[in-house]
Design a protein around this motif. Structure first.
Motif, PDB file in Angstrom:
ATOM      1  N   ARG A 228       0.826  -1.207   0.000  1.00 50.99           N
ATOM      2  CA  ARG A 228       0.000   0.000   0.000  1.00 50.99           C
ATOM      3  C   ARG A 228       0.861   1.257   0.000  1.00 50.99           C
ATOM      4  O   ARG A 228       0.361   2.364   0.245  1.00 50.99           O
ATOM      5  CB  ARG A 228      -0.955   0.019   1.192  1.00 50.99           C
ATOM      6  N   GLY A 229       2.133   1.103  -0.251  1.00 52.15           N
ATOM      7  CA  GLY A 229       3.037   2.228  -0.210  1.00 52.15           C
ATOM      8  C   GLY A 229       3.065   3.023  -1.501  1.00 52.15           C
ATOM      9  O   GLY A 229       2.179   2.930  -2.353  1.00 52.15           O
ATOM     10  N   SER A 230       4.096   3.823  -1.667  1.00 56.52           N
ATOM     11  CA  SER A 230       4.266   4.677  -2.839  1.00 56.52           C
ATOM     12  C   SER A 230       5.125   3.968  -3.876  1.00 56.52           C
ATOM     13  O   SER A 230       5.658   2.873  -3.639  1.00 56.52           O
ATOM     14  CB  SER A 230       4.929   5.993  -2.419  1.00 56.52           C
ATOM     15  N   LEU A 231       5.274   4.597  -5.038  1.00 60.70           N
ATOM     16  CA  LEU A 231       6.118   4.016  -6.073  1.00 60.70           C
ATOM     17  C   LEU A 231       7.554   3.879  -5.601  1.00 60.70           C
ATOM     18  O   LEU A 231       8.242   2.904  -5.922  1.00 60.70           O
ATOM     19  CB  LEU A 231       6.060   4.888  -7.338  1.00 60.70           C
ATOM     20  N   ASN A 232       8.000   4.849  -4.831  1.00 62.72           N
ATOM     21  CA  ASN A 232       9.373   4.809  -4.331  1.00 62.72           C
ATOM     22  C   ASN A 232       9.540   3.873  -3.136  1.00 62.72           C
ATOM     23  O   ASN A 232      10.645   3.389  -2.877  1.00 62.72           O
ATOM     24  CB  ASN A 232       9.836   6.216  -3.945  1.00 62.72           C
ATOM     25  N   ASN A 233       8.446   3.641  -2.416  1.00 63.35           N
ATOM     26  CA  ASN A 233       8.497   2.777  -1.237  1.00 63.35           C
ATOM     27  C   ASN A 233       7.234   1.915  -1.217  1.00 63.35           C
ATOM     28  O   ASN A 233       6.323   2.133  -0.421  1.00 63.35           O
ATOM     29  CB  ASN A 233       8.595   3.623   0.040  1.00 63.35           C
ATOM     30  N   PRO A 234       7.152   0.899  -2.101  1.00 63.80           N
ATOM     31  CA  PRO A 234       5.894   0.174  -2.294  1.00 63.80           C
ATOM     32  C   PRO A 234       5.477  -0.706  -1.120  1.00 63.80           C
ATOM     33  O   PRO A 234       4.294  -0.923  -0.907  1.00 63.80           O
ATOM     34  CB  PRO A 234       6.169  -0.684  -3.535  1.00 63.80           C
ATOM     35  N   LEU A 235       6.433  -1.221  -0.348  1.00 65.31           N
ATOM     36  CA  LEU A 235       6.111  -2.123   0.752  1.00 65.31           C
ATOM     37  C   LEU A 235       6.142  -1.379   2.078  1.00 65.31           C
ATOM     38  O   LEU A 235       7.154  -0.782   2.437  1.00 65.31           O
ATOM     39  CB  LEU A 235       7.085  -3.296   0.780  1.00 65.31           C
ATOM     40  N   VAL A 236       5.031  -1.428   2.791  1.00 62.80           N
ATOM     41  CA  VAL A 236       4.878  -0.734   4.067  1.00 62.80           C
ATOM     42  C   VAL A 236       4.732  -1.772   5.165  1.00 62.80           C
ATOM     43  O   VAL A 236       3.972  -2.728   5.024  1.00 62.80           O
ATOM     44  CB  VAL A 236       3.641   0.190   4.039  1.00 62.80           C
ATOM     45  N   THR A 237       5.439  -1.583   6.268  1.00 63.82           N
ATOM     46  CA  THR A 237       5.413  -2.586   7.336  1.00 63.82           C
ATOM     47  C   THR A 237       4.676  -2.131   8.596  1.00 63.82           C
ATOM     48  O   THR A 237       4.519  -2.931   9.521  1.00 63.82           O
ATOM     49  CB  THR A 237       6.849  -2.991   7.733  1.00 63.82           C
TER      50      THR A 237
END
Length: 485
Positions: free
Chosen positions: A292-301
Motif C-alpha cells: 500500500r506504499g508509494s512508487l518509491n516505497n511500495p512495501l509498508v510494514t
C-alpha cells in the motif's frame, strides 16, 4: 535498534519452524499408520519424483484418487520438493506431509484448478468475486464440497509467490489452501508459506479446526467467509495483509495465536455471533511488507489495528455482532488496538472485552461507533484493560473534527477512547495512559450514548483539558475517573 528487533523476529521464526527430528515418530497419525487397518498411498508409488523440477501434479492427484476409490485413507508426501499445480483433495482422505516434504506451487498457471463460487445469498452476501472467479479462486490445494479431510504432518505447502497478471489487482495468484462448501476439516502441524493470495481461504464451511500452523508471507493468513463451528488454535501467523479475516462467523474460537501483520491483526468484515478471541499476542511492525506504499516505497510494514470489527465494510452485510468475548490479549506497536464500527443493516448485542494490555499504540484512539441510521450497540463491557499511547504525529495530535470511518481506523479528537450510538457501556478498572508531553486532546469522548458507567477509570492528565467530553444526550451514570499522577 530497528535492525536488532527485526533480527530477533527472524530468529523467532527460525526457532518456531525447527521441529525436532523425532517429532514425526511421535506423531499419532504415524503410529496409527503402521497398523494394517490404515491404507497408505505414497505419492512416489504413483510416479511423483520430488526433485524440485519435475511437475508432479498428475501423480499426486492419482494417489489421491486411488485413496478415495478405496474408501479413504492416508496419502503420504515423503521427504522431497514436489512441484505441483492444484492438489485436489477428496472426502475421507488424509494428506500427510512428512518432515522436509514440500508441495511447491508451479509457475505454470494452467496447472491450477479453481473453486466455482456459487451465487451469493442476498441475505448473507459473502462478497466473493463472481466475475472472473475462475481466476480469483484458483488454489494450490483445493477442497471443493468435501467431508472428513485432514491435512497434517510437519511438511510445508509453499505457494512459490506465484504472480498472475490476470489476477486481483493485476498480481495476485492462487490461494494456498481453499476450502469451499465443506465440513469436518482438520489442518494441523504444517507450514503454509508464500501463497499467491490468501494462505487459507474458507467459503461456507463447517466443523473446521486449524491448529498448530505456521503461516508466513502471502496475503491474508486465514480468511473465512461464512464459517460455523470453527477453531483456530496455537497458530503463528506472519503476513503482509490481514492475519485473520472474514465474517459471517458462528461459534468461532481464536485462541493461543501469535499474530504479526503489516495490515490488521484480526479483521471482521461481516457479522459474527458467538465469537471468542482469547490468549493471543498481536504485534507490529510487520515482517513482510504490505503493497500500500508509494512508487518509491511500495512495501509498508507499519501495522494498523490489533482487532478491527466492521461488518459491512466491503459492502452490505446484514446481521449482528452478538456474544462477542475478547479477553487475555496482548497488543503492541500498532496504529490502534481496537476499533468496532457498525454499518447499514448491522447492530450489536453483547460485547465483552476483558484483560487486554496494549502498548506502543502510536496513532488512533480505541473506538466503538455506529453511524448508520438504525444501527446501535446494546451492551458493551470493558474490564481490566490498559492502553498506553505514544503519539508523535503533529497532525494526529491536532485533530479537532472527524468523519464516519471507512475501512480503517482514523485519527479522532480524543486520544484514549470514543463511543457513539451505544445504549450501555461500562468501564471497570481501565487505564488510558500516554507517553511524552505533546498531547492536547481530551482522553475520552461519548456521543449519543444512553448510559456510561466509569468505575475506577484512570487516565493521564492533559494540562488545561477536561478528560471527558460528551453530547447532551449522553448520561454518565457513575463517574469514577482518576488522574494518573
Amino acid at each position: 535498534m530497528t535492525r536488532l528487533i527485526y533480527f530477533r523476529l527472524f530468529v523467532l521464526i527460525c526457532i518456531i519452524t525447527n521441529t525436532s527430528p523425532d517429532c514425526f515418530a511421535r506423531n499419532p497419525l504415524f503410529e496409527h499408520a503402521k497398523s494394517d487397518t490404515v491404507k497408505i498411498f505414497n505419492i512416489k508409488d504413483y510416479g511423483a519424483v520430488g526433485n524440485g523440477k519435475t511437475i508432479d501434479t498428475e501423480s499426486i492427484n492419482k494417489a489421491i484418487s486411488a485413496c478415495s476409490d478405496r474408501g479413504g485413507g492416508t496419502v503420504l508426501v515423503p521427504e522431497g520438493k514436489f512441484v505441483t499445480g492444484t492438489v485436489l483433495l477428496k472426502s475421507n482422505v488424509t494428506l500427510h506431509l512428512e518432515r522436509n516434504s514440500i508441495l511447491l506451487g508451479t509457475d505454470d498457471i494452467s496447472q491450477y484448478k479453481y473453486y466455482n463460487i456459487r451465487k451469493n445469498n442476498s441475505e448473507r452476501p459473502l462478497h466473493l468475486p463472481l466475475h472472473n472467479n475462475s481466476v480469483w479462486s484458483r488454489a494450490l490445494v483445493l477442497l471443493d464440497q468435501v467431508r472428513n479431510v485432514t491435512i497434517t504432518g510437519s511438511g510445508r505447502i509453499d505457494g512459490n509467490t506465484i504472480v498472475d497478471k490476470q489476477g486481483e489487482e493485476g498480481w495476485r495468484g492462487p490461494h494456498g489452501i481453499l476450502i469451499g462448501e465443506s465440513q469436518n476439516i482438520e489442518i494441523s502441524g504444517i507450514t503454509i508459506s508464500r501463497s499467491g493470495n490468501y494462505n487459507i481461504l474458507g467459503a461456507d464451511i463447517e466443523e473446521v479446526e486449524l491448529t498448530n500452523l505456521f503461516i508466513s508471507e502471502g496475503s491474508d493468513g486465514i480468511h473465512i467467509r461464512e464459517g460455523k463451528n470453527i477453531r483456530i488454535e496455537n497458530c503463528k501467523i506472519f503476513t503482509s495483509d490481514d492475519a485473520i479475516a472474514g465474517g459471517y462467523w458462528e461459534n468461532m474460537l481464536i485462541t493461543g495465536c501469535i499474530i504479526n501483520s503489516s495490515c490488521n491483526g484480526i479483521r471482521l468484515i461481516l457479522p459474527a455471533t458467538n465469537l471468542e478471541i482469547m490468549d493471543c499476542e498481536i504485534f507490529g511492525p510487520g515482517i513482510f511488507g504490505h503493497r500500500r506504499g508509494s512508487l518509491n516505497n511500495p512495501l509498508v510494514t507499519n501495522s494498523l489495528t490489533g482487532i478491527i470489527m466492521q461488518p459491512g465494510a466491503w459492502g452490505l452485510g446484514p446481521g449482528s455482532l452478538d456474544k462477542i468475548f475478547i479477553h487475555d490479549v496482548r497488543i503492541r506497536d500498532m496504529q490502534t488496538a481496537l476499533t468496532i464500527v457498525l454499518n447499514e443493516g448491522n447492530h450489536a448485542g453483547s460485547i465483552d472485552i476483558e484483560n487486554i494490555t496494549a502498548t506502543g499504540i502510536y496513532r488512533n484512539a480505541c473506538s466503538v461507533e455506529a453511524w448508520a441510521e438504525g444501527s446501535k450497540f446494546e451492551n458493551i463491557k470493558i474490564k481490566n484493560v490498559s492502553v498506553t499511547y505514544h503519539v508523535d504525529d503533529e497532525q494526529v495530535l491536532g485533530t479537532t473534527g472527524f468523519f464516519r470511518p471507512r475501512t480503517e481506523s482514523r485519527a479522532l479528537p480524543y486520544w484514549g477512547f470514543y463511543a457513539r450510538n451505544v445504549d450501555n457501556i461500562v468501564f471497570e478498572n481501565v487505564t488510558f495512559d500516554y507517553l511524552g508531553n505533546k498531547e492536547i486532546r481530551p482522553a475520552m469522548g461519548f456521543e449519543k450514548v444512553n448510559e456510561v458507567i466509569l468505575d475506577d477509570v484512570k487516565y493521564r492528565t492533559v494540562s488545561g483539558i477536561d478528560p471527558l467530553k460528551h453530547s447532551q444526550n449522553t448520561t454518565i451514570k457513575k463517574y469514577s475517573l482518576k488522574p494518573i499522577n
